[in-house]
Each structure stands twice: as C-alpha cells, then as structure tokens.
Design a protein around this motif. Structure first.
Motif, PDB file in Angstrom:
ATOM      1  N   THR A 197      -1.272   6.785 -10.115  1.00  0.00           N
ATOM      2  CA  THR A 197      -1.910   6.026  -9.044  1.00  0.00           C
ATOM      3  C   THR A 197      -2.999   6.860  -8.412  1.00  0.00           C
ATOM      4  OG1 THR A 197      -1.554   4.796  -6.980  1.00  0.00           O
ATOM      5  CG2 THR A 197      -0.237   6.792  -7.307  1.00  0.00           C
ATOM      6  N   VAL A 230      -4.222   5.813  -5.363  1.00  0.00           N
ATOM      7  CA  VAL A 230      -4.141   5.462  -3.944  1.00  0.00           C
ATOM      8  C   VAL A 230      -3.470   6.606  -3.197  1.00  0.00           C
ATOM      9  CG1 VAL A 230      -3.259   3.813  -2.247  1.00  0.00           C
ATOM     10  CG2 VAL A 230      -4.023   3.011  -4.498  1.00  0.00           C
ATOM     11  N   THR A 288      -3.397  -5.672  -6.542  1.00  0.00           N
ATOM     12  CA  THR A 288      -2.017  -5.767  -6.068  1.00  0.00           C
ATOM     13  C   THR A 288      -1.902  -6.778  -4.937  1.00  0.00           C
ATOM     14  OG1 THR A 288      -1.497  -3.489  -6.708  1.00  0.00           O
ATOM     15  CG2 THR A 288      -0.118  -4.486  -5.006  1.00  0.00           C
ATOM     16  N   LEU A 289      -2.816  -6.728  -3.968  1.00  0.00           N
ATOM     17  CA  LEU A 289      -2.767  -7.682  -2.858  1.00  0.00           C
ATOM     18  C   LEU A 289      -3.085  -9.104  -3.326  1.00  0.00           C
ATOM     19  CD1 LEU A 289      -4.432  -5.719   0.105  1.00  0.00           C
ATOM     20  CD2 LEU A 289      -2.014  -5.880  -0.530  1.00  0.00           C
ATOM     21  N   LEU A 292       0.824  -1.206   0.000  1.00  0.00           N
ATOM     22  CA  LEU A 292       0.000   0.000   0.000  1.00  0.00           C
ATOM     23  C   LEU A 292       0.858   1.257   0.000  1.00  0.00           C
ATOM     24  CD1 LEU A 292      -2.489  -1.840   0.494  1.00  0.00           C
ATOM     25  CD2 LEU A 292      -3.320  -0.056   2.034  1.00  0.00           C
ATOM     26  N   GLN A 307      -6.864  -0.976  -7.653  1.00  0.00           N
ATOM     27  CA  GLN A 307      -5.403  -1.091  -7.531  1.00  0.00           C
ATOM     28  C   GLN A 307      -5.020  -1.922  -6.311  1.00  0.00           C
ATOM     29  OE1 GLN A 307      -4.583   3.447  -8.374  1.00  0.00           O
ATOM     30  NE2 GLN A 307      -2.628   2.357  -8.365  1.00  0.00           N
ATOM     31  N   ILE A 308      -5.654  -1.630  -5.179  1.00  0.00           N
ATOM     32  CA  ILE A 308      -5.313  -2.332  -3.934  1.00  0.00           C
ATOM     33  C   ILE A 308      -5.690  -3.805  -4.019  1.00  0.00           C
ATOM     34  CG2 ILE A 308      -5.869  -2.505  -1.481  1.00  0.00           C
ATOM     35  CD1 ILE A 308      -6.114   0.554  -1.447  1.00  0.00           C
ATOM     36  N   LEU A 332       2.008   1.713  -3.513  1.00  0.00           N
ATOM     37  CA  LEU A 332       0.939   2.216  -4.377  1.00  0.00           C
ATOM     38  C   LEU A 332       0.700   3.708  -4.162  1.00  0.00           C
ATOM     39  CD1 LEU A 332      -1.727  -0.646  -4.152  1.00  0.00           C
ATOM     40  CD2 LEU A 332      -0.455   0.039  -6.184  1.00  0.00           C
ATOM     41  N   LEU A 338      -7.997  -2.248   6.845  1.00  0.00           N
ATOM     42  CA  LEU A 338      -7.427  -0.956   6.498  1.00  0.00           C
ATOM     43  C   LEU A 338      -7.943   0.098   7.475  1.00  0.00           C
ATOM     44  CD1 LEU A 338      -7.891  -0.992   2.598  1.00  0.00           C
ATOM     45  CD2 LEU A 338      -6.090  -2.049   3.979  1.00  0.00           C
TER      46      LEU A 338
END
Length: 200
Positions: A113, A115, A153-154, A95, A149-150, A98, A135
């Motif tokens: 991005t 984020v 990516t995770l 995170l 995105q999160i 990002l 979070l």
C-alpha cells in the motif's frame, strides 16, 4: 578402428548409459516449457479476513500488486461518533485499513500500500454536497498510487455517491472534486490519474 575412435565410442556409450540410468531422454531439439511461473501471483491462498466480531464489517480495499490495483477482503470496525455521518465513519475506517501494513500473507502474495497513516476524514462544509468528504491532506498532495487506492476503495463502498463516484477535497477551502475509478486507473494507477472534475 584407431585408438582415438575406440576411446570416443567408449565415452559415448558411458554417457548414453548414464542418461538412461537417470531417466533423462537425450534430445537434440530445444524444449520450451513456457514462461517461468510468476513470483508475484497477486492471489491469496485463503481469505485475508480475520475472525470477525459483531461490530466488524466485511469490505474490500484496493492494494497495489504488480503495479496494478487489486481488491483484497478485509474486515473493518466502524466507530460510532455523534459528530460524524455514516459516510464519514466508513471513509475513515477504509482509509485506516488502507494505511495499515499488509498482512504477512498479503506481503508474500505481492501486495503493498502507498497510503500513509494519519489522514483523517471530515464531512462537508455548509452548502456542500452531502456526499462530499474532506481529507486532512489535499488529494493532489498524495502519491499517484495512494490517490488511486483511496478513490477506487471509496468508490466501491457506501462512502461513494449514488453514481459510484467520490466527491473529495482537502481541508479548509480546498476545492471539491468528483473522482471516478476508471478501468485504466485500476490497471495503471502509477500513470493514469483518476478522472475528476471540479464540483461547483
């Protein structure tokens, strides 16, 4: 031959000689060279990973480019912490990555991005699945691009569950949800929300 025709013939000859001298072949047929090259190639000319130290781990994060999600190579530093698990440390490092501003090369290639910084990650509460991460900000409050995105990516990291889904929630009693990085999320992150279901 009249004076007008003589002048026309002279002009035509001069133009023909000029075109020949410039190496340009005159043509009456329009020429199609295809579409203009894209100004947003979404490709890096070289690796975006900076020189790594022994404590840095190579990862891939999803950035936004041409309204899609595209992977970019990065190197993250996973900080040690007695009160957190490996999954939480990895998720926090991702995170933070990002939320970091794209490098100059990434910006030139069209990457961005959505984020924002300041989001912290914690582990599950008692009785919750061990794969869960929470979070400091409810996922439903994030923008569509940031959430995509999160999640993607995770899901593509060691922070995911065994089936490459992401169990994630906000602070306190915010319900946990299992998110999936579906193909349509990668291609249309602004309009296609990551499929999710409530974890009971």
């Amino acid at each position: 031959m009249t004076g007008r025709r003589i002048r026309a013939a002279v002009v035509t000859a001069v133009l023909a000689a000029g075109l020949a001298g410039c190496g340009i072949r005159s043509t009456e047929v329009p020429t199609d060279f295809g579409p203009a090259p894209s100004r947003v190639p979404c490709l890096m000319s070289g690796s975006s990973i900076a020189s790594q130290s022994g404590s840095e781990v190579p990862v891939q994060v999803f950035l936004v480019c041409a309204a899609q999600l595209v992977t970019v190579d990065r190197a993250v530093r996973v900080h040690e912490g007695k009160a957190t698990t490996d999954r939480v440390r990895i998720a926090q490092a991702l995170l933070d990555e990002l939320a970091a501003s794209p490098s100059e090369g990434e910006k030139q290639a069209g990457f961005a991005t959505d984020v924002r910084g300041g989001i912290t990650v914690s582990g599950p509460a008692r009785g919750e699945p061990e794969e869960a991460v929470r979070l400091s900000r409810p996922p439903q409050d994030l923008s569509a691009f940031a959430l995509a995105q999160i999640v993607c990516t995770l899901a593509d990291s060691a922070a995911s569950a065994e089936d490459q889904t992401v169990i994630m929630g906000g602070p306190g009693g915010d319900p946990l949800r299992r998110y999936t990085c579906a193909p349509e999320v990668r291609s249309r992150p602004g309009s296609a929300e990551p499929p999710s279901e409530t974890v009971r």
